[in-house]
Structure formats: C-alpha cells, structure tokens
Design a protein around this motif. Structure first.
Motif, PDB file in Angstrom:
ATOM      1  N   TYR A 142      11.484 -19.249  55.965  1.00  0.00           N
ATOM      2  CA  TYR A 142      11.125 -19.411  54.551  1.00  0.00           C
ATOM      3  C   TYR A 142      11.889 -20.583  53.920  1.00  0.00           C
ATOM      4  O   TYR A 142      12.029 -20.683  52.709  1.00  0.00           O
ATOM      5  N   GLN A 143      12.383 -21.473  54.790  1.00  0.00           N
ATOM      6  CA  GLN A 143      12.989 -22.751  54.402  1.00  0.00           C
ATOM      7  C   GLN A 143      14.262 -22.632  53.563  1.00  0.00           C
ATOM      8  O   GLN A 143      14.482 -23.408  52.634  1.00  0.00           O
ATOM      9  N   ASN A 144      15.091 -21.650  53.917  1.00  0.00           N
ATOM     10  CA  ASN A 144      16.432 -21.573  53.357  1.00  0.00           C
ATOM     11  C   ASN A 144      17.427 -21.914  54.454  1.00  0.00           C
ATOM     12  O   ASN A 144      17.237 -21.534  55.614  1.00  0.00           O
ATOM     13  N   LYS A 145      18.479 -22.608  54.080  1.00  0.00           N
ATOM     14  CA  LYS A 145      19.605 -22.841  54.986  1.00  0.00           C
ATOM     15  C   LYS A 145      20.601 -21.736  54.662  1.00  0.00           C
ATOM     16  O   LYS A 145      21.094 -21.659  53.527  1.00  0.00           O
ATOM     17  N   GLU A 146      20.872 -20.853  55.647  1.00  0.00           N
ATOM     18  CA  GLU A 146      21.680 -19.679  55.336  1.00  0.00           C
ATOM     19  C   GLU A 146      22.373 -19.121  56.564  1.00  0.00           C
ATOM     20  O   GLU A 146      22.033 -19.439  57.700  1.00  0.00           O
ATOM     21  N   PHE A 147      23.363 -18.263  56.296  1.00  0.00           N
ATOM     22  CA  PHE A 147      23.949 -17.395  57.313  1.00  0.00           C
ATOM     23  C   PHE A 147      24.108 -16.015  56.693  1.00  0.00           C
ATOM     24  O   PHE A 147      24.080 -15.862  55.474  1.00  0.00           O
ATOM     25  N   VAL A 148      24.257 -15.002  57.550  1.00  0.00           N
ATOM     26  CA  VAL A 148      24.327 -13.618  57.084  1.00  0.00           C
ATOM     27  C   VAL A 148      25.530 -12.941  57.722  1.00  0.00           C
ATOM     28  O   VAL A 148      25.753 -13.057  58.931  1.00  0.00           O
ATOM     29  N   ILE A 149      26.288 -12.231  56.897  1.00  0.00           N
ATOM     30  CA  ILE A 149      27.439 -11.457  57.380  1.00  0.00           C
ATOM     31  C   ILE A 149      27.219  -9.982  57.070  1.00  0.00           C
ATOM     32  O   ILE A 149      26.329  -9.618  56.307  1.00  0.00           O
ATOM     33  N   GLU A 150      28.052  -9.143  57.692  1.00  0.00           N
ATOM     34  CA  GLU A 150      28.037  -7.713  57.386  1.00  0.00           C
ATOM     35  C   GLU A 150      29.420  -7.333  56.896  1.00  0.00           C
ATOM     36  O   GLU A 150      30.423  -7.648  57.550  1.00  0.00           O
ATOM     37  N   ASP A 151      29.493  -6.656  55.767  1.00  0.00           N
ATOM     38  CA  ASP A 151      30.788  -6.282  55.208  1.00  0.00           C
ATOM     39  C   ASP A 151      31.300  -4.982  55.846  1.00  0.00           C
ATOM     40  O   ASP A 151      30.668  -4.403  56.735  1.00  0.00           O
ATOM     41  N   ILE A 152      32.401  -4.523  55.375  1.00  0.00           N
ATOM     42  CA  ILE A 152      33.079  -3.349  55.940  1.00  0.00           C
ATOM     43  C   ILE A 152      32.275  -2.060  55.771  1.00  0.00           C
ATOM     44  O   ILE A 152      32.461  -1.096  56.514  1.00  0.00           O
ATOM     45  N   ASP A 153      31.339  -2.045  54.827  1.00  0.00           N
ATOM     46  CA  ASP A 153      30.506  -0.870  54.575  1.00  0.00           C
ATOM     47  C   ASP A 153      29.117  -0.986  55.196  1.00  0.00           C
ATOM     48  O   ASP A 153      28.256  -0.144  54.953  1.00  0.00           O
ATOM     49  N   GLY A 154      28.891  -2.047  55.983  1.00  0.00           N
ATOM     50  CA  GLY A 154      27.602  -2.230  56.644  1.00  0.00           C
ATOM     51  C   GLY A 154      26.577  -2.982  55.821  1.00  0.00           C
ATOM     52  O   GLY A 154      25.435  -3.161  56.257  1.00  0.00           O
ATOM     53  N   ARG A 155      26.958  -3.412  54.621  1.00  0.00           N
ATOM     54  CA  ARG A 155      26.031  -4.187  53.794  1.00  0.00           C
ATOM     55  C   ARG A 155      25.904  -5.600  54.348  1.00  0.00           C
ATOM     56  O   ARG A 155      26.880  -6.190  54.786  1.00  0.00           O
ATOM     57  N   ARG A 156      24.698  -6.138  54.274  1.00  0.00           N
ATOM     58  CA  ARG A 156      24.462  -7.504  54.742  1.00  0.00           C
ATOM     59  C   ARG A 156      24.347  -8.434  53.549  1.00  0.00           C
ATOM     60  O   ARG A 156      23.567  -8.187  52.635  1.00  0.00           O
ATOM     61  N   LEU A 157      25.145  -9.489  53.612  1.00  0.00           N
ATOM     62  CA  LEU A 157      25.173 -10.498  52.556  1.00  0.00           C
ATOM     63  C   LEU A 157      24.749 -11.825  53.155  1.00  0.00           C
ATOM     64  O   LEU A 157      25.319 -12.266  54.152  1.00  0.00           O
ATOM     65  N   ALA A 158      23.749 -12.453  52.534  1.00  0.00           N
ATOM     66  CA  ALA A 158      23.304 -13.772  52.940  1.00  0.00           C
ATOM     67  C   ALA A 158      23.919 -14.808  52.007  1.00  0.00           C
ATOM     68  O   ALA A 158      24.073 -14.558  50.810  1.00  0.00           O
ATOM     69  N   PHE A 159      24.275 -15.950  52.580  1.00  0.00           N
ATOM     70  CA  PHE A 159      24.805 -17.076  51.822  1.00  0.00           C
ATOM     71  C   PHE A 159      23.916 -18.257  52.121  1.00  0.00           C
ATOM     72  O   PHE A 159      23.874 -18.732  53.270  1.00  0.00           O
ATOM     73  N   GLY A 160      23.143 -18.718  51.146  1.00  0.00           N
ATOM     74  CA  GLY A 160      22.196 -19.777  51.449  1.00  0.00           C
ATOM     75  C   GLY A 160      21.651 -20.476  50.227  1.00  0.00           C
ATOM     76  O   GLY A 160      22.085 -20.250  49.105  1.00  0.00           O
ATOM     77  N   LEU A 161      20.667 -21.317  50.516  1.00  0.00           N
ATOM     78  CA  LEU A 161      20.023 -22.095  49.476  1.00  0.00           C
ATOM     79  C   LEU A 161      18.710 -22.632  49.998  1.00  0.00           C
ATOM     80  O   LEU A 161      18.585 -22.957  51.192  1.00  0.00           O
ATOM     81  N   LYS A 162      17.722 -22.718  49.132  1.00  0.00           N
ATOM     82  CA  LYS A 162      16.408 -23.281  49.485  1.00  0.00           C
ATOM     83  C   LYS A 162      16.588 -24.758  49.825  1.00  0.00           C
ATOM     84  O   LYS A 162      17.285 -25.486  49.126  1.00  0.00           O
ATOM     85  N   ILE A 163      15.968 -25.184  50.910  1.00  0.00           N
ATOM     86  CA  ILE A 163      15.981 -26.600  51.283  1.00  0.00           C
ATOM     87  C   ILE A 163      14.965 -27.317  50.401  1.00  0.00           C
ATOM     88  O   ILE A 163      13.836 -26.885  50.268  1.00  0.00           O
ATOM     89  N   LYS A 164      15.399 -28.415  49.800  1.00  0.00           N
ATOM     90  CA  LYS A 164      14.511 -29.139  48.876  1.00  0.00           C
ATOM     91  C   LYS A 164      13.676 -30.138  49.612  1.00  0.00           C
ATOM     92  O   LYS A 164      14.007 -30.680  50.599  1.00  0.00           O
TER      93      LYS A 164
END
Length: 124
Positions: A102-124
């Motif tokens: 979906y044309q985002n530059k991102e990575f995904v982590i999992e926190d201590i409680d199993g939640r998934r957090l993505a860090f990214g941004l739409k590629i222009k």
C-alpha cells in the motif's frame, strides 16, 4: 475547528512494567497519574502520545483478535533512525523496514504486551 492530534489508549495488565518497556526500550518519556481518579500513565515521544490504563480483563492485541492489523500506527520520516535505535535496544521486530503493497515505508514491532506498532509514512 480542526483536529489537533490523537492519543492511543492501551489498557495493560501491568502498567509499571509496560511503562518501563516504553521508556527503556522505545525511548518514550512518561508522566504518571497513578493517584488520579482514573489511574493512567502518559507516554510521549516527539509528537506521539500513548496513554496506559490499568486493565481489569485480558488484553488481546488486534492481530490476535481480528487475524491481522496493528494496534497503533505512528507516522515518522525517520524510520531508519528509529529502527537502528530499536535494534540496539533489543526490541522484537515483526517486519523490518520495507515498502508495503500500500506504498508505505514502514517497520513493525511488538511491545511487551503483544501489541503491534507500525512506524511508517506514505511514499510520495
């Protein structure tokens, strides 16, 4: 009138343990409101805010509850910098930095409680 921001609300099984993870592994700063009528901890990193609440029931991350999805998407143009910081801090990665279909530059982590957090941004 315009919206000025958004805070993720994360109920957690152990508020102090989760706070410690976000501060020491992910580099957030925290302000505790544990003596208030609604005990909580506010976590801040740059312009992002996550609010931790004490959960009275099991916490089920979105990818388990719905079969896919993240629990938060944090927008940043400094993915490489953050990824290196998190690798150094031994954070669990689900995916390393990539370009999604979906044309985002991102990575995904999992926190201590199993939640998934993505860090990214739409590629222009």
């Amino acid at each position: 009138m315009s919206l000025r921001g958004l805070s993720c609300i994360f109920p957690v099984p152990d508020i102090l343990k989760t706070k410690d993870y976000y501060v020491n592994k992910l580099g957030f700063r925290s302000i505790d409101y544990l003596e208030s009528t609604q005990p909580h901890v506010c976590l801040y990193k740059d312009d992002a805010e996550i609010i931790l609440l004490i959960s009275k029931c099991d916490v089920i991350p979105n990818h388990i509850l719905y079969g896919y999805g993240y629990d938060a998407y944090l927008y940043t143009d400094k993915q490489e910098e953050l990824e290196k910081e998190f690798i150094k801090n031994d954070v669990k990665f689900i995916t390393h930095l990539n370009i999604t279909d979906y044309q985002n530059k991102e990575f995904v982590i999992e926190d201590i409680d199993g939640r998934r957090l993505a860090f990214g941004l739409k590629i222009k």
